[in-house]
Motif scaffolding. Sequence first.
Motif, PDB file in Angstrom:
ATOM      1  N   ALA A 277       0.816  -1.214   0.000  1.00  0.00           N
ATOM      2  CA  ALA A 277       0.000   0.000   0.000  1.00  0.00           C
ATOM      3  C   ALA A 277       0.850   1.264   0.000  1.00  0.00           C
ATOM      4  N   ARG A 278       0.257   2.325  -0.513  1.00  0.00           N
ATOM      5  CA  ARG A 278       0.905   3.645  -0.417  1.00  0.00           C
ATOM      6  C   ARG A 278       0.907   4.115   1.029  1.00  0.00           C
ATOM      7  N   LEU A 279      -0.192   3.841   1.739  1.00  0.00           N
ATOM      8  CA  LEU A 279      -0.294   4.222   3.141  1.00  0.00           C
ATOM      9  C   LEU A 279      -1.397   3.429   3.813  1.00  0.00           C
ATOM     10  N   LEU A 280      -1.324   3.350   5.125  1.00  0.00           N
ATOM     11  CA  LEU A 280      -2.407   2.827   5.959  1.00  0.00           C
ATOM     12  C   LEU A 280      -3.152   4.016   6.544  1.00  0.00           C
ATOM     13  N   LEU A 281      -4.466   4.012   6.398  1.00  0.00           N
ATOM     14  CA  LEU A 281      -5.314   5.021   7.023  1.00  0.00           C
ATOM     15  C   LEU A 281      -5.937   4.392   8.265  1.00  0.00           C
ATOM     16  N   PHE A 282      -5.682   4.977   9.433  1.00  0.00           N
ATOM     17  CA  PHE A 282      -6.129   4.401  10.699  1.00  0.00           C
ATOM     18  C   PHE A 282      -6.703   5.512  11.580  1.00  0.00           C
ATOM     19  N   PRO A 283      -7.973   5.898  11.313  1.00  0.00           N
ATOM     20  CA  PRO A 283      -8.555   7.056  12.007  1.00  0.00           C
ATOM     21  C   PRO A 283      -9.277   6.705  13.303  1.00  0.00           C
ATOM     22  N   SER A 284      -8.897   5.625  13.956  1.00  0.00           N
ATOM     23  CA  SER A 284      -9.615   5.093  15.109  1.00  0.00           C
ATOM     24  C   SER A 284      -9.758   6.115  16.242  1.00  0.00           C
ATOM     25  N   PRO A 292      -2.363  -2.908  13.684  1.00  0.00           N
ATOM     26  CA  PRO A 292      -2.167  -2.615  12.259  1.00  0.00           C
ATOM     27  C   PRO A 292      -1.194  -1.475  11.996  1.00  0.00           C
ATOM     28  N   VAL A 293      -1.125  -0.518  12.928  1.00  0.00           N
ATOM     29  CA  VAL A 293      -0.182   0.599  12.772  1.00  0.00           C
ATOM     30  C   VAL A 293       1.250   0.075  12.822  1.00  0.00           C
ATOM     31  N   LEU A 294       1.555  -0.739  13.816  1.00  0.00           N
ATOM     32  CA  LEU A 294       2.893  -1.327  13.942  1.00  0.00           C
ATOM     33  C   LEU A 294       3.209  -2.220  12.746  1.00  0.00           C
ATOM     34  N   GLU A 295       2.233  -3.027  12.336  1.00  0.00           N
ATOM     35  CA  GLU A 295       2.454  -3.955  11.234  1.00  0.00           C
ATOM     36  C   GLU A 295       2.690  -3.228   9.920  1.00  0.00           C
ATOM     37  N   ALA A 296       1.999  -2.117   9.713  1.00  0.00           N
ATOM     38  CA  ALA A 296       2.242  -1.316   8.510  1.00  0.00           C
ATOM     39  C   ALA A 296       3.646  -0.723   8.527  1.00  0.00           C
ATOM     40  N   MET A 297       4.046  -0.147   9.646  1.00  0.00           N
ATOM     41  CA  MET A 297       5.388   0.451   9.730  1.00  0.00           C
ATOM     42  C   MET A 297       6.467  -0.603   9.507  1.00  0.00           C
ATOM     43  N   ALA A 298       6.283  -1.787  10.101  1.00  0.00           N
ATOM     44  CA  ALA A 298       7.264  -2.864   9.910  1.00  0.00           C
ATOM     45  C   ALA A 298       7.327  -3.301   8.455  1.00  0.00           C
ATOM     46  N   SER A 299       6.237  -3.080   7.717  1.00  0.00           N
ATOM     47  CA  SER A 299       6.179  -3.428   6.295  1.00  0.00           C
ATOM     48  C   SER A 299       6.714  -2.325   5.392  1.00  0.00           C
ATOM     49  N   GLY A 300       7.106  -1.197   5.997  1.00  0.00           N
ATOM     50  CA  GLY A 300       7.617  -0.075   5.214  1.00  0.00           C
ATOM     51  C   GLY A 300       6.546   0.841   4.682  1.00  0.00           C
ATOM     52  N   THR A 301       5.334   0.758   5.245  1.00  0.00           N
ATOM     53  CA  THR A 301       4.211   1.560   4.764  1.00  0.00           C
ATOM     54  C   THR A 301       3.890   2.671   5.761  1.00  0.00           C
ATOM     55  N   PRO A 302       3.953   3.947   5.354  1.00  0.00           N
ATOM     56  CA  PRO A 302       3.620   5.050   6.257  1.00  0.00           C
ATOM     57  C   PRO A 302       2.151   5.008   6.694  1.00  0.00           C
ATOM     58  N   VAL A 303       1.868   5.698   7.804  1.00  0.00           N
ATOM     59  CA  VAL A 303       0.546   5.632   8.421  1.00  0.00           C
ATOM     60  C   VAL A 303      -0.008   7.028   8.667  1.00  0.00           C
ATOM     61  N   VAL A 304      -1.265   7.238   8.251  1.00  0.00           N
ATOM     62  CA  VAL A 304      -2.063   8.399   8.641  1.00  0.00           C
ATOM     63  C   VAL A 304      -2.978   7.919   9.758  1.00  0.00           C
ATOM     64  N   LEU A 305      -2.872   8.518  10.946  1.00  0.00           N
ATOM     65  CA  LEU A 305      -3.599   7.977  12.092  1.00  0.00           C
ATOM     66  C   LEU A 305      -4.038   9.059  13.055  1.00  0.00           C
ATOM     67  N   SER A 306      -4.966   8.700  13.932  1.00  0.00           N
ATOM     68  CA  SER A 306      -5.481   9.616  14.941  1.00  0.00           C
ATOM     69  C   SER A 306      -4.457   9.854  16.040  1.00  0.00           C
ATOM     70  N   ALA A 317       7.265   9.382  16.136  1.00  0.00           N
ATOM     71  CA  ALA A 317       7.464  10.463  15.165  1.00  0.00           C
ATOM     72  C   ALA A 317       7.196  10.023  13.735  1.00  0.00           C
ATOM     73  N   ALA A 318       6.971   8.726  13.516  1.00  0.00           N
ATOM     74  CA  ALA A 318       6.776   8.227  12.151  1.00  0.00           C
ATOM     75  C   ALA A 318       5.395   8.508  11.607  1.00  0.00           C
ATOM     76  N   GLY A 319       4.400   8.655  12.496  1.00  0.00           N
ATOM     77  CA  GLY A 319       3.020   8.803  12.048  1.00  0.00           C
ATOM     78  C   GLY A 319       2.703  10.201  11.557  1.00  0.00           C
ATOM     79  N   LEU A 320       1.776  10.283  10.610  1.00  0.00           N
ATOM     80  CA  LEU A 320       1.202  11.560  10.192  1.00  0.00           C
ATOM     81  C   LEU A 320      -0.157  11.642  10.874  1.00  0.00           C
ATOM     82  N   TYR A 321      -0.257  12.507  11.895  1.00  0.00           N
ATOM     83  CA  TYR A 321      -1.419  12.500  12.779  1.00  0.00           C
ATOM     84  C   TYR A 321      -2.523  13.426  12.280  1.00  0.00           C
ATOM     85  N   ILE A 322      -3.767  12.987  12.561  1.00  0.00           N
ATOM     86  CA  ILE A 322      -4.942  13.781  12.216  1.00  0.00           C
ATOM     87  C   ILE A 322      -5.857  13.870  13.431  1.00  0.00           C
ATOM     88  N   ASP A 323      -6.726  14.866  13.411  1.00  0.00           N
ATOM     89  CA  ASP A 323      -7.832  14.957  14.358  1.00  0.00           C
ATOM     90  C   ASP A 323      -8.918  14.026  13.838  1.00  0.00           C
TER      91      ASP A 323
END
Length: 377
Positions: A277-284, A292-306, A317-323
Amino acid sequence: MRIALNASILRAPRTGIGHYVAELATALQADSDIELELFDGWHWRRDVPAAAQPGYSRLSALVKRLPNAYALRRHLQQARFEQGGRRLRPALYHEPSLWPFEFDGPMLMTLHDLTHVHYPHTQPADRLREIERQVVRGLERASRVLTDSQFIADEVSLHYGVSPEKLVVAPLGHAPRFHPRSQEQLASTLQSFGLQARRYLICVGTLEPRKNLQLGIEGYLALPEALRRCYPLLIAGMPGWGREQMQASLQRALASGQVRLLGYQPDETLAGLLAGARLLLFPSLYEGFGLPVLEAMASGTPVVLSRRASLPEVAGAAGLYIDPEDPQGCTEALQQLIEDESDWQVRHELGLAQAKNFTWTRCAQITASVYQQLMDT
């Protein structure tokens, strides 16, 4: 040191706690000082089941129709647990979930989250009543309580009044199947879905309100049409409660052809989908850890997350955080990681480095050290 571990959840298709039990048990079996006895709900065994019990979902649905089904099943399982316990004579019992069996000896309990407190409608009413009763009893009986994150340890201390000295944080890990993969390694998995590497986005999680997939879908649908055509959004996970609350937006998204509902995927397939994937979206809205956040990072996939609950502890510091209540902010974050190759590469590298801090070996070592402490007291 003979340890009894309740592994009955492994009879079901594996989600978060099931993966925890399977991976922890496997890692503990590598410790020569530990003799692990697994109770699978009806039998005692040494091996970790490779997959869910055939027909589990149909049997579970049938059992739920019986009056007082959860209490009845638990009564029968308690009898089988005690029967095997008398034969095996474990020195300590580890309950990895909410509902410990009666045990005449020291007991360790893992409390992964307080979903039953914050989202009580995730459980049938009769099961929720039993959980609320049993969790309190379990926390009183437990000599130690493990949590997956400091966030949950603080919640358990505040909500239940558990002493901080009784709580131990044992962060989860990622299985070896979660690793970066070349296009050649991804080819067979992606071809079966008609996908290209790094040309799709993915959400992973049960379809239920706390996963906040509705906001994720809204944020995705607000992307420019050209981006959505090039980057479809895949949603992988089992149906959950309250799916009807997101039905309108989900149906509109599915009708567009740019959002695809994959359902529950086998472990190896999901690992390939995450790695491609280009990214994992995890707005939980709420997580006790967020595997899934850890598993995506271990796979080399950046994460957009809450930026909520335990998630900052995992992504760092790896995550791109959202409200998680701001669809526009979600849209902007998605567009940033799709279009900004430099930022994508930085987060790719940061994620790989962050994931190295979380292993099942470390989780097992912390757990085993607590076993030893209880044996020494």
